[in-house]
Scaffold this motif. Structure first.
Motif, PDB file in Angstrom:
ATOM      1  N   ILE A  80       0.843  -1.193   0.000  1.00  0.00           N
ATOM      2  CA  ILE A  80       0.000   0.000   0.000  1.00  0.00           C
ATOM      3  C   ILE A  80       0.883   1.250   0.000  1.00  0.00           C
ATOM      4  CG2 ILE A  80      -1.825   1.198   1.269  1.00  0.00           C
ATOM      5  CD1 ILE A  80      -2.150  -1.518   2.828  1.00  0.00           C
ATOM      6  N   ALA A  81       0.500   2.255  -0.750  1.00  0.00           N
ATOM      7  CA  ALA A  81       1.226   3.526  -0.747  1.00  0.00           C
ATOM      8  C   ALA A  81       1.121   4.189   0.627  1.00  0.00           C
ATOM      9  CB  ALA A  81       0.659   4.451  -1.819  1.00  0.00           C
ATOM     10  N   PRO A  82       2.186   4.833   1.079  1.00  0.00           N
ATOM     11  CA  PRO A  82       2.184   5.452   2.410  1.00  0.00           C
ATOM     12  C   PRO A  82       1.077   6.485   2.622  1.00  0.00           C
ATOM     13  CG  PRO A  82       4.391   5.480   1.476  1.00  0.00           C
ATOM     14  CD  PRO A  82       3.475   4.979   0.407  1.00  0.00           C
ATOM     15  N   ALA A 101     -15.276   2.163  11.132  1.00  0.00           N
ATOM     16  CA  ALA A 101     -15.934   0.894  11.464  1.00  0.00           C
ATOM     17  C   ALA A 101     -17.272   0.728  10.754  1.00  0.00           C
ATOM     18  CB  ALA A 101     -16.129   0.778  12.969  1.00  0.00           C
ATOM     19  N   GLY A 102     -17.384  -0.376  10.023  1.00  0.00           N
ATOM     20  CA  GLY A 102     -18.628  -0.717   9.351  1.00  0.00           C
ATOM     21  C   GLY A 102     -18.882  -0.029   8.025  1.00  0.00           C
ATOM     22  N   LYS A 103     -17.965   0.824   7.572  1.00  0.00           N
ATOM     23  CA  LYS A 103     -18.200   1.551   6.311  1.00  0.00           C
ATOM     24  C   LYS A 103     -18.048   0.627   5.115  1.00  0.00           C
ATOM     25  CE  LYS A 103     -17.514   6.247   7.421  1.00  0.00           C
ATOM     26  NZ  LYS A 103     -18.522   7.180   7.346  1.00  0.00           N
ATOM     27  N   PRO A 104     -19.049   0.579   4.249  1.00  0.00           N
ATOM     28  CA  PRO A 104     -18.890  -0.139   2.980  1.00  0.00           C
ATOM     29  C   PRO A 104     -17.773   0.526   2.174  1.00  0.00           C
ATOM     30  CG  PRO A 104     -21.199   0.302   3.416  1.00  0.00           C
ATOM     31  CD  PRO A 104     -20.405   1.093   4.410  1.00  0.00           C
ATOM     32  N   THR A 105     -16.916  -0.304   1.587  1.00  0.00           N
ATOM     33  CA  THR A 105     -15.719   0.201   0.918  1.00  0.00           C
ATOM     34  C   THR A 105     -15.459  -0.577  -0.362  1.00  0.00           C
ATOM     35  OG1 THR A 105     -14.756   0.756   3.071  1.00  0.00           O
ATOM     36  CG2 THR A 105     -13.236   0.607   1.226  1.00  0.00           C
ATOM     37  N   ALA A 106     -15.145   0.154  -1.420  1.00  0.00           N
ATOM     38  CA  ALA A 106     -14.740  -0.456  -2.695  1.00  0.00           C
ATOM     39  C   ALA A 106     -13.281  -0.114  -2.932  1.00  0.00           C
ATOM     40  CB  ALA A 106     -15.601   0.062  -3.833  1.00  0.00           C
ATOM     41  N   LEU A 107     -12.545  -1.061  -3.519  1.00  0.00           N
ATOM     42  CA  LEU A 107     -11.134  -0.867  -3.839  1.00  0.00           C
ATOM     43  C   LEU A 107     -10.942  -0.907  -5.342  1.00  0.00           C
ATOM     44  CD1 LEU A 107      -9.466  -3.377  -1.334  1.00  0.00           C
ATOM     45  CD2 LEU A 107     -10.139  -1.006  -0.916  1.00  0.00           C
ATOM     46  N   ARG A 124      -6.778  -5.183   1.938  1.00  0.00           N
ATOM     47  CA  ARG A 124      -7.887  -5.969   2.494  1.00  0.00           C
ATOM     48  C   ARG A 124      -7.535  -6.494   3.886  1.00  0.00           C
ATOM     49  NH1 ARG A 124     -12.065  -7.482  -0.895  1.00  0.00           N
ATOM     50  NH2 ARG A 124     -11.806  -6.775  -3.036  1.00  0.00           N
ATOM     51  N   GLN A 125      -6.277  -6.861   4.100  1.00  0.00           N
ATOM     52  CA  GLN A 125      -5.852  -7.311   5.432  1.00  0.00           C
ATOM     53  C   GLN A 125      -5.962  -6.179   6.445  1.00  0.00           C
ATOM     54  OE1 GLN A 125      -1.908  -8.643   4.354  1.00  0.00           O
ATOM     55  NE2 GLN A 125      -2.523 -10.783   4.523  1.00  0.00           N
ATOM     56  N   LEU A 132     -13.576  -2.245   8.126  1.00  0.00           N
ATOM     57  CA  LEU A 132     -14.174  -1.761   6.883  1.00  0.00           C
ATOM     58  C   LEU A 132     -14.882  -2.930   6.220  1.00  0.00           C
ATOM     59  CD1 LEU A 132     -11.234   0.394   5.485  1.00  0.00           C
ATOM     60  CD2 LEU A 132     -13.398   1.235   6.418  1.00  0.00           C
ATOM     61  N   ARG A 133     -15.981  -2.688   5.556  1.00  0.00           N
ATOM     62  CA  ARG A 133     -16.762  -3.723   4.866  1.00  0.00           C
ATOM     63  C   ARG A 133     -16.430  -3.660   3.374  1.00  0.00           C
ATOM     64  NH1 ARG A 133     -17.106  -5.526   9.503  1.00  0.00           N
ATOM     65  NH2 ARG A 133     -18.948  -5.192  10.768  1.00  0.00           N
ATOM     66  N   VAL A 134     -15.346  -4.327   2.984  1.00  0.00           N
ATOM     67  CA  VAL A 134     -14.844  -4.251   1.608  1.00  0.00           C
ATOM     68  C   VAL A 134     -15.652  -5.162   0.692  1.00  0.00           C
ATOM     69  CG1 VAL A 134     -12.830  -4.568   0.119  1.00  0.00           C
ATOM     70  CG2 VAL A 134     -12.528  -3.683   2.434  1.00  0.00           C
ATOM     71  N   LEU A 135     -16.062  -4.601  -0.447  1.00  0.00           N
ATOM     72  CA  LEU A 135     -16.756  -5.393  -1.455  1.00  0.00           C
ATOM     73  C   LEU A 135     -15.845  -6.505  -1.954  1.00  0.00           C
ATOM     74  CD1 LEU A 135     -18.298  -2.664  -3.806  1.00  0.00           C
ATOM     75  CD2 LEU A 135     -19.477  -3.970  -2.045  1.00  0.00           C
ATOM     76  N   SER A 136     -16.397  -7.666  -2.147  1.00  0.00           N
ATOM     77  CA  SER A 136     -15.622  -8.770  -2.718  1.00  0.00           C
ATOM     78  C   SER A 136     -15.489  -8.634  -4.226  1.00  0.00           C
ATOM     79  CB  SER A 136     -16.294 -10.109  -2.400  1.00  0.00           C
ATOM     80  OG  SER A 136     -16.299 -10.321  -1.014  1.00  0.00           O
TER      81      SER A 136
END
Length: 175
Positions: A80-82, A101-107, A124-125, A132-136
């Motif tokens: 990940i970039a600093p 905490a609990g925020k839906p997140t897209a990468l 993701r780790q 964070l709630r990352v989309l699969s």
């Protein structure tokens, strides 16, 4: 109207990762607005200075108002970039991690080789600890050095543009 805060791990003006976010902002689906955070003046997190500076306070206000996140993760040395990690570190220090905490997140991300996949998997780790709630799916990985971007860093490849639009629809569905 659902509000999404977009954060790029790259600080360059012609960043392809910020270009992904500009494209997302211009093509947000109906019912979603996207604001892009500016991390250029963000100091490195240091627990010896617990009072946030104005750039940190601005990020906190944006996070507080956001229903979800869109993180553009460039890849530096397989990670990940600093700038992105630093923003998340600052936000995570708020009481009870309430900004994340609990925020839906897209990468999404653009980089050489495998198009930021290694950095996104690392992110993701980190997201697991931050709750964070990352989309699969859909995943958006793009080669930053191909013909998918113009000189300003904006995506011009129709397939990539379509992936971004699909991801935004998936994010809107969970907001």
């Amino acid at each position: 109207m659902k509000k999404v805060l977009a954060i790029s791990g790259s600080l360059r003006a012609a960043s392809r990762n910020t270009g992904l976010l500009r494209y997302a902002q211009a093509n947000a689906p109906e019912g979603m607005s996207i604001e892009i955070a500016d991390l250029r003046d963000m100091p490195f997190y240091n627990a010896d200075f617990p009072t946030p500076t104005p750039p940190v306070t601005r990020l906190f206000e944006q996070l507080r108002a956001a229903d979800g996140l869109l993180l553009a993760c460039t890849e530096y040395n397989y990670s990940i970039a600093p700038a992105l990690k630093n923003a998340l570190d600052w936000a995570s220090r708020e009481k009870d991690n309430h900004l994340l905490a609990g925020k839906p997140t897209a990468l999404c991300g653009a980089a050489g080789g495998m198009g930021s996949s290694r950095a996104q998997y690392h992110l993701r780790q980190v997201a697991v600890f931050l709750d964070l709630r990352v989309l699969s799916k859909p995943e958006v990985f793009s080669n930053a050095f191909g013909e998918s971007f113009n000189a300003a860093g904006d995506p011009v490849d129709e397939k990539l543009q379509g992936q971004i639009k699909q991801q935004l629809q998936a994010l809107l569905a969970v907001l």
